[in-house]
Design a protein around this motif. Structure first.
Motif, mmCIF file in Angstrom:
data_model
loop_
_atom_site.group_PDB
_atom_site.id
_atom_site.type_symbol
_atom_site.label_atom_id
_atom_site.label_comp_id
_atom_site.label_asym_id
_atom_site.label_seq_id
_atom_site.Cartn_x
_atom_site.Cartn_y
_atom_site.Cartn_z
ATOM 1 N N GLU A 46 0.852 -1.180 0.000
ATOM 2 C CA GLU A 46 0.000 0.000 0.000
ATOM 3 C C GLU A 46 0.883 1.224 0.000
ATOM 4 O O GLU A 46 1.807 1.329 0.819
ATOM 5 N N ASP A 47 0.593 2.142 -0.919
ATOM 6 C CA ASP A 47 1.408 3.357 -1.018
ATOM 7 C C ASP A 47 2.890 3.025 -1.086
ATOM 8 O O ASP A 47 3.734 3.668 -0.455
ATOM 9 N N LEU A 48 3.193 1.989 -1.882
ATOM 10 C CA LEU A 48 4.567 1.549 -2.129
ATOM 11 C C LEU A 48 5.275 1.056 -0.876
ATOM 12 O O LEU A 48 6.505 1.095 -0.777
ATOM 13 N N GLU A 49 4.504 0.559 0.091
ATOM 14 C CA GLU A 49 5.111 -0.029 1.281
ATOM 15 C C GLU A 49 4.519 -1.396 1.553
ATOM 16 O O GLU A 49 3.310 -1.599 1.448
ATOM 17 N N LEU A 50 5.397 -2.348 1.876
ATOM 18 C CA LEU A 50 4.942 -3.659 2.312
ATOM 19 C C LEU A 50 4.386 -3.532 3.717
ATOM 20 O O LEU A 50 5.042 -2.988 4.606
ATOM 21 N N VAL A 51 3.175 -4.012 3.912
ATOM 22 C CA VAL A 51 2.554 -3.939 5.229
ATOM 23 C C VAL A 51 2.032 -5.311 5.605
ATOM 24 O O VAL A 51 1.983 -6.231 4.796
ATOM 25 N N GLU A 52 1.624 -5.449 6.866
ATOM 26 C CA GLU A 52 1.090 -6.721 7.332
ATOM 27 C C GLU A 52 -0.122 -7.116 6.497
ATOM 28 O O GLU A 52 -0.881 -6.272 6.025
ATOM 29 N N GLY A 53 -0.296 -8.412 6.336
ATOM 30 C CA GLY A 53 -1.403 -8.899 5.532
ATOM 31 C C GLY A 53 -2.754 -8.593 6.147
ATOM 32 O O GLY A 53 -2.891 -8.450 7.360
ATOM 33 N N GLU A 54 -3.749 -8.452 5.294
ATOM 34 C CA GLU A 54 -5.123 -8.308 5.723
ATOM 35 C C GLU A 54 -5.953 -9.199 4.808
ATOM 36 O O GLU A 54 -5.455 -9.691 3.793
ATOM 37 N N PRO A 55 -7.213 -9.476 5.143
ATOM 38 C CA PRO A 55 -8.006 -10.380 4.303
ATOM 39 C C PRO A 55 -8.069 -9.897 2.855
ATOM 40 O O PRO A 55 -8.382 -8.738 2.584
ATOM 41 N N GLN A 56 -7.750 -10.788 1.942
ATOM 42 C CA GLN A 56 -7.790 -10.504 0.513
ATOM 43 C C GLN A 56 -8.639 -11.582 -0.159
ATOM 44 O O GLN A 56 -8.681 -12.722 0.288
ATOM 45 N N VAL A 57 -9.302 -11.215 -1.246
ATOM 46 C CA VAL A 57 -10.168 -12.147 -1.963
ATOM 47 C C VAL A 57 -9.434 -12.636 -3.210
ATOM 48 O O VAL A 57 -8.957 -11.826 -4.009
ATOM 49 N N PHE A 58 -9.356 -13.968 -3.363
ATOM 50 C CA PHE A 58 -8.686 -14.573 -4.504
ATOM 51 C C PHE A 58 -9.652 -15.474 -5.268
ATOM 52 O O PHE A 58 -10.560 -16.070 -4.682
ATOM 53 N N VAL A 59 -9.428 -15.576 -6.579
ATOM 54 C CA VAL A 59 -10.143 -16.532 -7.415
ATOM 55 C C VAL A 59 -9.128 -17.261 -8.283
ATOM 56 O O VAL A 59 -7.978 -16.823 -8.409
ATOM 57 N N ASP A 60 -9.557 -18.326 -8.886
ATOM 58 C CA ASP A 60 -8.746 -19.081 -9.837
ATOM 59 C C ASP A 60 -7.448 -19.606 -9.229
ATOM 60 O O ASP A 60 -6.550 -20.024 -9.939
#
Length: 280
Positions: A46-60
């Protein structure tokens, strides 16, 4: 995979749960089944910075879907059979895309640095696309260069002339990678290469990098209807898959098939090049 850059649409929600709920609703409307949708925590830029993971939605299996991309998928598609397919959203033509390889990092971020084979695989993936540009019929230009990660997790590169950047770095995982779909005329800006690629050939690294970059510029799996290349029979979502004109019936004869063989040569197959030239 990963979500960065879609600040305007992502910021419509004050909480992650509401945003995630709309993404899932949009994917269901696009024809994905509950079984095809996965919510997991992952590293994120986010804003060119690696940050801790948060819930993300994936398909395929390998594709992160942002809120904006989910809306474009829900807006429609077409199709039946096995051909080469794209997402409703594509990249603006005449774009210079810089592939920024994480080659150095401060203490605490060393695990994100690409292995030598990953770096070489990205270079060869660039060559696959650059060959189309050199032929004069492909409207996207690709460059590669090195990126660094600072002690605060900030990413930077000094590659000149970039219209857009795709940041490429290593994460823990099986033999593969992940990316996302384009939105707003820009490519998805991150590709993750999994640590499980270690031990596979350089051609396999090239294959995975080329495949994930393909997603980032709008290609869907060629066998989205069945995932037959993985020995499965499951549909990845009928809507949001737009046929690329001029492509003939295909199942696994494409670098964009869902799964790959360990002996892949990492090169475009079948009508991959024709499809990309038609698209761009």
């Amino acid at each position: 995979m990963l979500a960065i850059g879609c600040a305007d649409s992502e910021d419509e929600y004050d909480d992650i749960e509401s945003r995630t709920a709309e993404i899932v609703d949009n994917l269901l409307a696009a024809g994905f089944s509950d079984d095809d949708i996965e919510i997991r925590e992952s590293e994120i830029i986010e804003d060119l910075e690696l940050v801790e993971g948060e819930p993300q939605v994936f398909v395929d299996g390998d594709t992160h879907v942002t809120l904006e991309a989910s809306r474009e998928l829900a807006a429609g598609g077409e199709g039946d059979g096995f051909r080469l397919w794209r997402t409703p959203g594509t990249v603006n033509n005449n774009t210079t895309i810089c592939l920024a390889k994480a080659t150095s990092a401060a203490a605490g971020f060393a695990s994100y640095v690409l292995t030598a084979n990953m770096q070489a695989g990205v270079d060869q993936a660039k060559d696959n696309y650059a060959a189309l540009t050199a032929a004069g019929s492909f409207g996207l230009t690709f460059k590669t260069g090195n990126a660094s990660i600072s002690a605060t997790g900030s990413l930077s590169h000094a590659i000149p002339g970039c219209t857009s950047t795709i940041w490429i770095y290593q994460v823990s995982g099986g033999a593969g990678g992940s990316a996302g779909f384009p939105s707003g005329g820009a490519p998805y800006n991150q590709v993750k290469l999994n640590s499980g690629l270690t031990g596979l050939t350089l051609d396999a690294h090239e294959h995975v990098a080329t495949h994930e970059i393909g997603h980032a510029i709008g290609l869907r799996h060629s066998d989205w209807k069945t995932r037959s290349s993985c020995g499965q029979n499951t549909n990845e979502g009928q809507s949001g898959a737009v046929l690329i004109p001029g492509t003939v019936d295909q199942t696994t004869n494409s670098l964009m098939a869902s799964c790959f063989a360990a002996n892949t040569n990492g090169e475009f197959k079948g009508q991959d090049a024709q499809a990309l030239n038609t698209l761009y």
